[in-house]
Scaffold this motif. Sequence first.
Motif, PDB file in Angstrom:
ATOM      1  N   GLU A  84       0.807  -1.216   0.000  1.00  0.00           N
ATOM      2  CA  GLU A  84       0.000   0.000   0.000  1.00  0.00           C
ATOM      3  C   GLU A  84       0.842   1.270   0.000  1.00  0.00           C
ATOM      4  O   GLU A  84       0.316   2.376  -0.199  1.00  0.00           O
ATOM      5  CB  GLU A  84      -0.933   0.007   1.214  1.00  0.00           C
TER       6      GLU A  84
ATOM      7  N   VAL B  12       2.932   2.096  -2.234  1.00  0.00           N
ATOM      8  CA  VAL B  12       3.217   2.523  -3.611  1.00  0.00           C
ATOM      9  C   VAL B  12       2.415   3.753  -4.043  1.00  0.00           C
ATOM     10  O   VAL B  12       2.994   4.751  -4.503  1.00  0.00           O
ATOM     11  CB  VAL B  12       3.024   1.349  -4.596  1.00  0.00           C
ATOM     12  N   PRO B  13       1.088   3.761  -3.924  1.00  0.00           N
ATOM     13  CA  PRO B  13       0.357   4.956  -4.381  1.00  0.00           C
ATOM     14  C   PRO B  13       0.696   6.212  -3.583  1.00  0.00           C
ATOM     15  O   PRO B  13       0.701   7.315  -4.135  1.00  0.00           O
ATOM     16  CB  PRO B  13      -1.114   4.563  -4.231  1.00  0.00           C
ATOM     17  N   TRP B  14       0.963   6.052  -2.297  1.00  0.00           N
ATOM     18  CA  TRP B  14       1.328   7.231  -1.494  1.00  0.00           C
ATOM     19  C   TRP B  14       2.655   7.808  -1.964  1.00  0.00           C
ATOM     20  O   TRP B  14       2.798   9.027  -2.101  1.00  0.00           O
ATOM     21  CB  TRP B  14       1.399   6.860  -0.014  1.00  0.00           C
TER      22      TRP B  14
ATOM     23  N   LYS C 234       3.914   7.444  -4.909  1.00  0.00           N
ATOM     24  CA  LYS C 234       3.720   7.990  -6.247  1.00  0.00           C
ATOM     25  C   LYS C 234       3.225   9.431  -6.181  1.00  0.00           C
ATOM     26  O   LYS C 234       3.637  10.282  -6.979  1.00  0.00           O
ATOM     27  CB  LYS C 234       2.752   7.134  -7.055  1.00  0.00           C
ATOM     28  N   ASP C 235       2.366   9.729  -5.204  1.00  0.00           N
ATOM     29  CA  ASP C 235       1.906  11.112  -5.019  1.00  0.00           C
ATOM     30  C   ASP C 235       3.075  12.033  -4.676  1.00  0.00           C
ATOM     31  O   ASP C 235       3.163  13.162  -5.171  1.00  0.00           O
ATOM     32  CB  ASP C 235       0.861  11.175  -3.899  1.00  0.00           C
TER      33      ASP C 235
ATOM     34  N   ASP D 180       5.235  12.405  -7.933  1.00  0.00           N
ATOM     35  CA  ASP D 180       4.590  13.241  -8.950  1.00  0.00           C
ATOM     36  C   ASP D 180       4.604  14.715  -8.546  1.00  0.00           C
ATOM     37  O   ASP D 180       4.848  15.600  -9.387  1.00  0.00           O
ATOM     38  CB  ASP D 180       3.151  12.780  -9.179  1.00  0.00           C
TER      39      ASP D 180
ATOM     40  N   ARG E   2       8.792  -2.193  -5.318  1.00  0.00           N
ATOM     41  CA  ARG E   2       7.717  -1.256  -4.974  1.00  0.00           C
ATOM     42  C   ARG E   2       8.141   0.190  -5.278  1.00  0.00           C
ATOM     43  O   ARG E   2       7.346   0.988  -5.773  1.00  0.00           O
ATOM     44  CB  ARG E   2       7.352  -1.403  -3.493  1.00  0.00           C
TER      45      ARG E   2
ATOM     46  N   ALA F 234       6.511   2.913  -7.877  1.00  0.00           N
ATOM     47  CA  ALA F 234       6.035   4.228  -7.435  1.00  0.00           C
ATOM     48  C   ALA F 234       6.589   5.358  -8.293  1.00  0.00           C
ATOM     49  O   ALA F 234       6.216   6.520  -8.098  1.00  0.00           O
ATOM     50  CB  ALA F 234       6.413   4.458  -5.975  1.00  0.00           C
TER      51      ALA F 234
END
Length: 679
Positions: free
Chosen positions: A81, A83-85, A87-88, A91, A157, A161
């Motif tokens: 979990e 990974v998306p954090w 990625k934010d 980005d 991971r 990301a």
Amino acid sequence: MSSKDPLLQPYQLKHLTLKNRIMTTSHEPAYPEDGMPKERYRAYHEERAKGGVALTMTAGSAAVSRDSPPVFNNILAYKDEVVPWLKDVVDSCHEHGAAVMIQLTHLGRRTGWNKGDWLPAVSPSHHREASHRAFPKKMEDWDIARIIEDYADAAERMHAAGMDGIELEAYGHLMDQFWSPATNTLESAYGGSLDNRMRFTLDVLSAIRKRVGEEFIIGIRCVADEQMDGGLTKEEGMEICTKLKDSGKIDFLNIIRGHIDTDPGLTDVIPVQGMANSPHLDFAGEVREHTKFPTFHAAKIPDVATARHAIAEGKLDMVGMTRAHIADPHIVRKIIEGREDEIRPCVGATYCLDRIYQGGEALCIHNVATGRELSVPHVAKPAPDKKKLVVIGAGPAGMEAARVGAERGHDVTVVEAANNAGGQIALTALSDRRREMMNIIDWRVDQCERMGVNFKFNTWAEAEDVKAMDPDMVVIATGGMPDTEVLTTGNDLVVSGWDIISGDAKPGQNVLLYDDAGDHVAMQAAEVLAKSGASVEIMTPDRTFAPDVMAMNLTPYMRELQKRDVTFTVTYRLKEVHREGNQLRAVYGTDYSDLTKEKMFDQVVVNHGTLPLDDIYFDLKPDSMNLGELDHRALLAHKPQQVNSNPDGKFQLFRIGDAVSARNTHAAIYDAMRLMKDN
């Protein structure tokens, strides 16, 4: 000029073009929530990306395994979990042209068994680390195999990301616990010779490369000289760096010198104020010269001039200014704009690191927006209406109120009884080792002068004089004075820690320093006393002495005090002092029983915080619109103060910092910032 500045030249690392030579090295401000880098974490790194840094390294260090539980609030890289954090975060930083990497680690023995999942700490030996106190399990072959896979999983991971690369931590953690003969007693293929001790690292790198490919950037932040008996020598460290380069599995080295298994060791690796700047820079340059390999480094490089020297002289390829960016995230932008002299200085207080262990989050001693980017601006917004602001007191709270008020466009006057700004910080800076603290004030004076703040020094503020200035808002920042009224008998026979530091009281020869505040004042006074030749006993009712002076700041005090005639007595409370001839009889007891003891001294010094200097506040209160009231709901909701409980009032009145209650420098500045940013 900026186009010729060595710091502003791009650097090509493999396929990645870094837009300048300044980076923040991996560090964990302890902002994750449930081990995830959520909004607060993202905002922190994004602010530094906005400020122009070329590379922001996150997570010092993200845990790759469940039996590497964080010792404070680190990122849990062993969870999908994350990974998306991440990625934010990536980005957001990429939008501002900053590259993003992350540091991965297994802590090995540098953690505790009674955290996380309560699994035993593991290491290549049973040797305990002094700082974190766990007695580790000596690793078996299956431990090694699973942790290698954990590293590879975590790296995959990070690749998913969108990270530009990863850095593996190899100083004080599991990876260099394998390297060091002081912490590796294995008799398997992973112990003994240097090649065997490096095998774990090379196996980890091979496993990671299989997952992320050859293009993904991988570096190692590694110790190249442990500087301790039985540890890695400089010669072995250089050989390790060469072997890592020759392996073809990594893309850069991030060099550290020293050991971090004790508080003094950690402080030498990450020096605090009063210690030499950039103590390991030349050594990192030696590694770069020896390996001819991309070399990064950070260790108390607080100023642009030193950073520029590091690049210009070819000592480093990328220079880390990590604590400097905690103090001012906009360093690069200010360099580009020709505003180097406006950079908020790092004063080396290391409140950021010590605060992690004390309060669970990194905070800068004098930039209260750091870590609070979601609610506190690094640059205050213009006020909708210009006010006439009068600030009484030019200590840290008053100077911050004046600075933020002026930044918002208010007409600001500062009234100060002394002949210059400083308040309690001026007292602190009397210690040669802590003189950098005065930069907190000097920077604010400079900023205020740039913005046209009017200063009235050598002026005692009287209520009628303040009202005659016809203010719209008055902020009382008069600080406090030492409170020594702690005894049932003999309060008139003691002096304060301030008296000793300032020189108002001459040191005795046989001195009791009673400290139940637990802050820097007692330790600083003890240093003055001990250096004078006095025999000093530091007594506290607490279980430990100086509990508010955390590990890294305590180290310089202890190095000075332990070589003098100083003793520490804990769990005893001073009750009475009686004069007997030219001596003082101290009567003290304990909170644990009715036990009472007595001892003779020729001087008793008390450190018990301060009481507010608030007469001017109460003199002005009846004429204020809000009768001095601070609307906490509005304050915490980041809204203007609109209390108008006195229809005849002429101005808003507030008090901040120690004029309210005894706290610390950060609290005083935070009081000022969050009041003024919305008013």
